[in-house]
Design a protein around this motif. Structure first.
Motif, PDB file in Angstrom:
ATOM      1  N   GLN A  23       0.821  -1.215   0.000  1.00 49.54           N
ATOM      2  CA  GLN A  23       0.000   0.000   0.000  1.00 49.54           C
ATOM      3  C   GLN A  23       0.861   1.275   0.000  1.00 49.54           C
ATOM      4  O   GLN A  23       0.553   2.242  -0.706  1.00 49.54           O
ATOM      5  N   LEU A  24       1.910   1.312   0.774  1.00 51.82           N
ATOM      6  CA  LEU A  24       2.771   2.507   0.816  1.00 51.82           C
ATOM      7  C   LEU A  24       3.439   2.722  -0.542  1.00 51.82           C
ATOM      8  O   LEU A  24       3.517   3.853  -1.033  1.00 51.82           O
ATOM      9  N   SER A  25       3.890   1.645  -1.160  1.00 52.52           N
ATOM     10  CA  SER A  25       4.534   1.754  -2.471  1.00 52.52           C
ATOM     11  C   SER A  25       3.555   2.275  -3.522  1.00 52.52           C
ATOM     12  O   SER A  25       3.909   3.084  -4.390  1.00 52.52           O
ATOM     13  N   LEU A  26       2.290   1.818  -3.433  1.00 54.82           N
ATOM     14  CA  LEU A  26       1.269   2.302  -4.360  1.00 54.82           C
ATOM     15  C   LEU A  26       1.017   3.789  -4.158  1.00 54.82           C
ATOM     16  O   LEU A  26       0.832   4.541  -5.130  1.00 54.82           O
ATOM     17  N   LEU A  27       1.000   4.223  -2.921  1.00 55.97           N
ATOM     18  CA  LEU A  27       0.786   5.642  -2.639  1.00 55.97           C
ATOM     19  C   LEU A  27       1.922   6.484  -3.207  1.00 55.97           C
ATOM     20  O   LEU A  27       1.693   7.539  -3.817  1.00 55.97           O
ATOM     21  N   VAL A  28       3.154   6.006  -3.037  1.00 53.99           N
ATOM     22  CA  VAL A  28       4.302   6.733  -3.579  1.00 53.99           C
ATOM     23  C   VAL A  28       4.241   6.753  -5.104  1.00 53.99           C
ATOM     24  O   VAL A  28       4.529   7.781  -5.740  1.00 53.99           O
ATOM     25  N   ALA A  29       3.849   5.634  -5.719  1.00 49.39           N
ATOM     26  CA  ALA A  29       3.722   5.593  -7.183  1.00 49.39           C
ATOM     27  C   ALA A  29       2.677   6.586  -7.666  1.00 49.39           C
ATOM     28  O   ALA A  29       2.859   7.258  -8.693  1.00 49.39           O
ATOM     29  N   TYR A  30       1.571   6.677  -6.926  1.00 48.62           N
ATOM     30  CA  TYR A  30       0.523   7.634  -7.292  1.00 48.62           C
ATOM     31  C   TYR A  30       1.043   9.073  -7.199  1.00 48.62           C
ATOM     32  O   TYR A  30       0.766   9.910  -8.078  1.00 48.62           O
ATOM     33  N   ILE A  31       1.791   9.363  -6.150  1.00 49.29           N
ATOM     34  CA  ILE A  31       2.364  10.710  -5.978  1.00 49.29           C
ATOM     35  C   ILE A  31       3.348  11.011  -7.100  1.00 49.29           C
ATOM     36  O   ILE A  31       3.370  12.116  -7.661  1.00 49.29           O
ATOM     37  N   LEU A  32       4.180  10.025  -7.452  1.00 42.39           N
ATOM     38  CA  LEU A  32       5.132  10.226  -8.554  1.00 42.39           C
ATOM     39  C   LEU A  32       4.411  10.449  -9.876  1.00 42.39           C
ATOM     40  O   LEU A  32       4.857  11.251 -10.706  1.00 42.39           O
ATOM     41  N   VAL A  37       5.205  17.869 -14.150  1.00 41.54           N
ATOM     42  CA  VAL A  37       6.451  18.075 -14.902  1.00 41.54           C
ATOM     43  C   VAL A  37       6.154  18.126 -16.396  1.00 41.54           C
ATOM     44  O   VAL A  37       6.775  18.907 -17.137  1.00 41.54           O
ATOM     45  N   LEU A  38       5.210  17.305 -16.860  1.00 39.95           N
ATOM     46  CA  LEU A  38       4.856  17.325 -18.279  1.00 39.95           C
ATOM     47  C   LEU A  38       4.288  18.684 -18.681  1.00 39.95           C
ATOM     48  O   LEU A  38       4.624  19.219 -19.746  1.00 39.95           O
ATOM     49  N   VAL A  39       3.428  19.237 -17.836  1.00 39.14           N
ATOM     50  CA  VAL A  39       2.881  20.574 -18.121  1.00 39.14           C
ATOM     51  C   VAL A  39       4.003  21.601 -18.166  1.00 39.14           C
ATOM     52  O   VAL A  39       4.049  22.469 -19.047  1.00 39.14           O
ATOM     53  N   TYR A  40       4.924  21.493 -17.191  1.00 38.09           N
ATOM     54  CA  TYR A  40       6.079  22.408 -17.191  1.00 38.09           C
ATOM     55  C   TYR A  40       6.900  22.250 -18.458  1.00 38.09           C
ATOM     56  O   TYR A  40       7.304  23.246 -19.080  1.00 38.09           O
ATOM     57  N   PHE A  41       7.136  21.017 -18.868  1.00 39.28           N
ATOM     58  CA  PHE A  41       7.972  20.765 -20.037  1.00 39.28           C
ATOM     59  C   PHE A  41       7.339  21.332 -21.303  1.00 39.28           C
ATOM     60  O   PHE A  41       8.023  21.915 -22.145  1.00 39.28           O
ATOM     61  N   LEU A  42       6.021  21.155 -21.442  1.00 39.15           N
ATOM     62  CA  LEU A  42       5.340  21.651 -22.637  1.00 39.15           C
ATOM     63  C   LEU A  42       5.399  23.178 -22.727  1.00 39.15           C
ATOM     64  O   LEU A  42       5.321  23.746 -23.817  1.00 39.15           O
ATOM     65  N   ASN A  43       5.515  23.832 -21.580  1.00 34.53           N
ATOM     66  CA  ASN A  43       5.706  25.286 -21.589  1.00 34.53           C
ATOM     67  C   ASN A  43       7.172  25.660 -21.749  1.00 34.53           C
ATOM     68  O   ASN A  43       7.509  26.674 -22.391  1.00 34.53           O
ATOM     69  N   HIS A  44       8.041  24.835 -21.192  1.00 35.63           N
ATOM     70  CA  HIS A  44       9.475  25.153 -21.167  1.00 35.63           C
ATOM     71  C   HIS A  44      10.115  25.053 -22.549  1.00 35.63           C
ATOM     72  O   HIS A  44      10.929  25.902 -22.919  1.00 35.63           O
ATOM     73  N   ILE A  45       9.752  24.043 -23.322  1.00 36.49           N
ATOM     74  CA  ILE A  45      10.394  23.829 -24.619  1.00 36.49           C
ATOM     75  C   ILE A  45      10.179  24.999 -25.571  1.00 36.49           C
ATOM     76  O   ILE A  45      11.150  25.561 -26.097  1.00 36.49           O
ATOM     77  N   PRO A  46       8.942  25.424 -25.840  1.00 32.72           N
ATOM     78  CA  PRO A  46       8.807  26.573 -26.748  1.00 32.72           C
ATOM     79  C   PRO A  46       9.405  27.852 -26.189  1.00 32.72           C
ATOM     80  O   PRO A  46       9.905  28.692 -26.950  1.00 32.72           O
ATOM     81  N   ALA A  74       1.445  11.838 -10.220  1.00 35.36           N
ATOM     82  CA  ALA A  74       0.923  13.212 -10.175  1.00 35.36           C
ATOM     83  C   ALA A  74       2.049  14.217 -10.423  1.00 35.36           C
ATOM     84  O   ALA A  74       1.863  15.219 -11.138  1.00 35.36           O
ATOM     85  N   LEU A  75       3.209  13.957  -9.837  1.00 33.17           N
ATOM     86  CA  LEU A  75       4.354  14.836 -10.059  1.00 33.17           C
ATOM     87  C   LEU A  75       4.765  14.831 -11.529  1.00 33.17           C
ATOM     88  O   LEU A  75       5.110  15.886 -12.097  1.00 33.17           O
TER      89      LEU A  75
END
Length: 437
Positions: free
Chosen positions: A149-158, A165-174, A160-161
């Motif tokens: 259960q703890l590992s699943l929670l950490v995976a879920y947090i990662l 990061v994907l949203v940041y990257f899509l703004n960062h590249i252009p 979400a993170l």
């Protein structure tokens, strides 16, 4: 040894594999740690948290499978977008900018985050077991029916993170390939290097180095990428001599080209030339590390490309000229002498003289040929040189900028005619009047 370590770090710093590899190792270790905590009962406190719903084996496997599959797909897409952006920027602004994009932390860490999340999820997925899975594990095995259960929670947090990061990257590249952003990155780094390399204010002194003595020849071919000056100081102090460098970082050398000269040295049977050569790192290309002129050359290259007939973008050249003017003004206010000797010790290594004229020629002098062909760029160049000159108290350095302005108007007379030339001439006369006040 120190030279090799620094060179390796600089190479790693400009790679797309180091942070992904580092994050992958960290993610796998983190997965092992959380699985151990789950297996030994240290995560049972999660059962008392009302808003955390306990996952069942099938749901846990599905969630981890989705996260792992999506992350490796996103990582592939991110890498493709990054390479496309790098190819576009280096093709339009100059191939020397490739190193700047390779060193971009945003690109490196974005890719590393997705690969790290994938590695964590796939590691946790392998230990999820339902009670009826008896193919490899019998029901009596303590691992059967195991849902971390703890590992699943950490995976879920990662996960979400990773979305963030994907949203940041899509703004960062252009944003990162916008020419103003590119020029700001180069110019800001150049100003920082000037402040670091020449911290003292100009006092009119100089440290001319006329190379001469017993030469130390290079044994390899390539560009000087790194010089460990403090190690050179130690070598020279050990031999009670003086080393006069014959090259700068960024110079190209080949066998039998002098790297430095021994001078004022005690008589010894064999000079430690190999120890001196070990302080020089050679490579196949120039890098911005320790090479301030490389950054100046990048600004010049962008300006010249922008002013070429095929592109004809004087406004990009104007931005490059503004940064060249700022760097020239900063150099003009500083004492252009470097010493790597320890405090209260006599310097044992004499660097090639980096006088103000050298930098003016490297910047405004190198870009003059393109600027002289464009009225708008020429007018802005006079303004940039005026702004740089008026910040200086050293009359000899101001005279160098005035001379460069005179050279520019002479060359403009060869390329421009009619109203365009008249406007450039008028701006030059205004420059002279303002500078002589």
């Amino acid at each position: 040894m120190l030279t090799r370590i620094k060179h390796i770090w600089q190479t790693v710093n400009a790679s797309y594999w180091f942070y992904p590899a580092l994050f992958t190792i960290a993610a796998v270790l983190c997965a092992f740690a959380t699985i151990w905590l789950d297996r030994n009962g240290y995560a049972e406190f999660l059962n008392d948290v009302a808003w955390i719903q306990q996952a069942r084996p099938q749901g846990a496997s599905n969630m981890l499978t989705v996260i792992a599959g999506s992350m490796i797909g996103v990582a592939s897409t991110v890498f493709s977008i990054t390479i496309a952006a790098v190819a576009y920027a280096s093709g339009n602004y100059g191939p020397r900018l490739l190193t700047n994009f390779m060193e971009n932390r945003g690109n490196q860490l974005s890719l590393a985050t997705f690969i790290g999340t994938f590695a964590f999820s796939i590691t946790v997925l392998r230990v999820v077991r339902a009670r009826d899975e008896a193919g490899f594990l019998q029901d009596t095995d303590p691992m059967s029916g195991f849902v971390p259960q703890l590992s699943l929670l950490v995976a879920y947090i990662l996960a979400a993170l990773s979305v963030a990061v994907l949203v940041y990257f899509l703004n960062h590249i252009p944003a990162s390939i916008r020419i103003n952003t590119v020029l700001h990155g180069i110019g800001a780094r150049l100003l920082k290097d000037i402040e670091t390399d020449f911290p003292a204010a100009n006092d009119g002194s100089s440290n001319p180095n006329s190379p001469g003595g017993t030469p130390i020849h290079a044994h390899e071919t390539g560009y000087v990428q790194l010089i460990t000056f403090r190690e050179l100081e130690e070598v020279a102090a050990k031999e009670n001599g003086t080393l006069k460098l014959a090259v700068r970082t960024g110079d190209f050398v080949h066998p039998d080209v002098p790297l430095a000269y021994w001078a004022e040295m005690d008589a010894v049977e064999e000079t430690p030339d190999d120890a001196v050569r070990d302080c020089f790192t050679l490579g196949s290309m120039r890098t911005p590390n320790q090479d301030m002129e490389f950054l100046i050359d990048e600004l010049v290259e962008i300006a010249l490309r922008a002013l070429s007939p095929g592109i004809n973008d004087p406004f990009t050249a104007i931005t490059a000229l503004h940064w060249l003017g700022a760097a020239t003004a900063e150099l003009g206010r500083r004492k252009l002498v470097r010493s790597y000797a320890r405090k209260n010790e006599q310097p044992r290594v004499q660097l090639l003289d980096n006088d103000f004229e050298h930098y003016v020629n490297r910047g405004f002098g190198a870009v003059r040929g393109g600027v002289a062909t464009n009225r708008i760029a020429a007018q802005v160049a006079f303004d940039a040189m005026h702004d740089a000159a008026t910040t200086l108290d050293d009359e000899s350095r101001r005279a160098l900028i005035v001379r460069e302005a005179h050279q520019l108007v002479r060359q403009a007379r060869e390329h421009l005619a009619g109203p365009e030339l008249e406007e450039v001439e008028a701006r030059y006369q205004s420059f002279r009047i303002r500078i002589e006040r």
